[in-house]
Structures are given as structure tokens and as C-alpha cells.
Scaffold this active site. Structure first.
Site, mmCIF file in Angstrom:
data_model
loop_
_atom_site.group_PDB
_atom_site.id
_atom_site.type_symbol
_atom_site.label_atom_id
_atom_site.label_comp_id
_atom_site.label_asym_id
_atom_site.label_seq_id
_atom_site.Cartn_x
_atom_site.Cartn_y
_atom_site.Cartn_z
ATOM 1 N N MET A 59 40.697 26.043 37.778
ATOM 2 C CA MET A 59 40.194 25.946 39.147
ATOM 3 C C MET A 59 38.990 26.859 39.310
ATOM 4 O O MET A 59 39.096 28.068 39.085
ATOM 5 C CB MET A 59 41.276 26.357 40.147
ATOM 6 C CG MET A 59 42.526 25.512 40.105
ATOM 7 S SD MET A 59 43.789 26.116 41.260
ATOM 8 C CE MET A 59 44.364 27.581 40.376
ATOM 9 N N ILE B 156 47.770 31.683 36.538
ATOM 10 C CA ILE B 156 47.035 32.695 35.777
ATOM 11 C C ILE B 156 45.818 33.155 36.571
ATOM 12 O O ILE B 156 44.991 32.339 36.988
ATOM 13 C CB ILE B 156 46.587 32.137 34.413
ATOM 14 C CG1 ILE B 156 47.810 31.668 33.606
ATOM 15 C CG2 ILE B 156 45.804 33.189 33.626
ATOM 16 C CD1 ILE B 156 47.454 30.963 32.322
ATOM 17 N N GLY C 213 39.345 31.416 42.107
ATOM 18 C CA GLY C 213 39.108 31.027 40.724
ATOM 19 C C GLY C 213 40.225 31.410 39.781
ATOM 20 O O GLY C 213 40.567 32.574 39.673
ATOM 21 N N SER C 214 40.801 30.463 39.066
ATOM 22 C CA SER C 214 41.981 30.768 38.264
ATOM 23 C C SER C 214 42.399 29.545 37.443
ATOM 24 O O SER C 214 41.617 28.621 37.272
ATOM 25 C CB SER C 214 43.118 31.207 39.180
ATOM 26 O OG SER C 214 43.165 30.394 40.334
ATOM 27 N N ARG C 215 43.666 29.550 36.983
ATOM 28 C CA ARG C 215 44.134 28.474 36.114
ATOM 29 C C ARG C 215 45.637 28.274 36.258
ATOM 30 O O ARG C 215 46.379 29.215 36.535
ATOM 31 C CB ARG C 215 43.788 28.842 34.670
ATOM 32 C CG ARG C 215 44.250 27.859 33.628
ATOM 33 C CD ARG C 215 43.703 28.261 32.293
ATOM 34 N NE ARG C 215 44.710 28.287 31.253
ATOM 35 C CZ ARG C 215 44.527 28.820 30.062
ATOM 36 N NH1 ARG C 215 43.394 29.412 29.763
ATOM 37 N NH2 ARG C 215 45.488 28.785 29.164
#
Length: 232
Positions: free
Chosen positions: A102, A159, A189-191
Site C-alpha cells: 500500500m 507490516i 504506507g505499508s504492506r
């Protein structure tokens, strides 16, 4: 349908986690505008961006126990077989992992990929590396949950990334969840990593856009190949 209903259905709602941030940006805009009027307009644009970041649109989720749905908006960055994190307690055998990255422009509300029961929630502190790199799965701050379904246990790991410094998770062990139900959020912002139980086959490919609560990531017993998601 009256005017109020039209406006309500047109404007995408903001998740409550974003209220304090949007308010802070707006107050800062007023202060900057008192110093110099052009700064107010700059602040107003940033306020609008903050509201956009915390948007929480409604999604239509397929209700099929044979499907695993994307828990996040973003881009499929990896489809590979790896050993799941120890804290998930999913064993030491490799499982298929689908990663969805993301960026700061994606909607960051996370949704349950399946219907089932939460059996494990495990937070692990860590670093804040770029969430797109593979090492982020091992070294970054993360929060994992395991959902028990009729086809086995599905692992989901939030994450943090370089910009994301706050993982939010609202579910607890023994709580039921429905596919598409909101369970958390990661700021800026991440995953998300999704670990598939045996019998599920991926139906997405690297680089594909995923829509939280809508895009089919995997199907039980499927050998049909990737399903193309709509892009937005």
C-alpha cells in the site's frame, strides 16, 4: 432520494481513526493562514489529502468460503512460498504468501480476507524499512492474526513501512469475523502479507492492483489462473 441522501452517498466517509489528524491539519492551516494567507491554502490542500488518506469507502465483498479476498488496497508485490512468522504459530512448513503493498495514496483500512474465528493476534516490534523489500517481512514492526476457517487457518500480517509508524488492529482472539469486515488500519504506507492454507491456489499475479474487500486473491481447489481485478 433527497439532496441530503445524494450528498451522503456521493462523499466517501472518513474513518474515525483519521478524525484527529484531519482536525490537526485544519487547525494548522488556520494558524498558517494567520501568518500568511497563501499558507492557509497550502494547509487546506494538505488537509484534503489527509482526509483522502483516511477515506473508508463501502465495498461489496463476495461471500464464498472457497475464496480469499484481498485485505488491502494496493499492488500485489509478491506471490511466493515461505515459512510463516513464528508468532503466527502456523508451523515450520512453507506456505504460499501473497503480499499487497500500500502506498500513501491507497485506502489504508484493512479488511478480513475470509469468514471465520480469530484464534491468534500477535504484535512484534521492529524496524521501519521500505515495506516493499522482502526483508521487511522479517525485520519490520508487524501485527499478525490467524483466522480459523472451514478450509484451515489463514494468516494475515500487517507490516509497517518507512512512513507508516502506527499499526492499528481492532480484533481479539475468539472473535468471529466476516469476509470484508474491517479489522485494522496502518497509517501512511505499508504492506499486508496473506498466508494461504493448503488447498488454496493464487488467482493474482505480481503487479496486479488489489481492492480490499473485493479482489479475489486465491480460491480453494482452483486451477483457473489469475483473476483480473478492477483498477481504481
Amino acid at each position: 432520494m433527497n439532496l441530503f441522501d445524494t450528498i451522503r452517498n456521493t462523499i466517501v466517509p472518513i474513518h474515525k481513526e483519521g478524525y484527529v489528524f484531519v482536525a490537526a491539519f485544519f487547525v494548522a492551516s488556520l494558524v498558517l493562514g494567520w501568518i500568511a494567507e497563501p499558507l492557509f491554502w497550502v494547509g487546506l490542500v494538505l488537509t484534503a489529502w489527509c482526509a483522502y488518506f483516511f477515506r473508508d469507502p463501502e465495498r461489496v465483498t463476495p461471500q464464498d468460503d472457497d475464496l480469499i479476498i484481498s485485505p488491502a488496497d494496493g499492488k500485489v508485490s509478491a506471490v511466493q512460498s515461505v515459512v510463516p512468522p513464528l508468532e503466527l504459530e502456523l508451523g515450520k512448513e512453507p506456505m504460499v504468501r501473497i503480499s499487497v503493498f500500500m502506498n500513501v495514496f491507497n485506502c489504508h483500512v484493512n479488511r478480513a480476507p475470509v469468514r471465520g474465528r480469530i484464534v491468534n493476534v500477535a504484535y512484534r516490534p521492529g524496524l521501519f524499512l521500505n515495506a516493499e523489500v522482502d526483508k521487511a517481512s522479517e525485520d519490520n514492526e508487524r501485527n499478525g492474526l490467524v483466522i480459523e476457517t472451514s478450509h484451515g487457518k489463514v494468516g494475515v500480517v500487517q507490516i509497517a513501512g518507512m512512513v507508516a509508524r502506527r499499526i492499528v488492529c481492532w480484533v481479539k482472539p475468539n472473535e468471529p469475523v466476516d469476509a470484508g469486515e474491517r479489522f485494522g488500519l496502518i497509517r501512511f504506507g505499508s504492506r499486508l502479507d496473506i498466508f494461504l492454507p493448503a488447498g488454496f491456489e493464487p488467482r493474482v499475479s505480481v503487479g496486479q492492483t488489489a481492492i480490499a474487500g473485493e479482489t479475489v486473491l486465491a480460491e480453494f481447489g482452483s486451477a483457473k489462473g489469475p483473476v483480473l481485478s478492477r483498477r481504481g
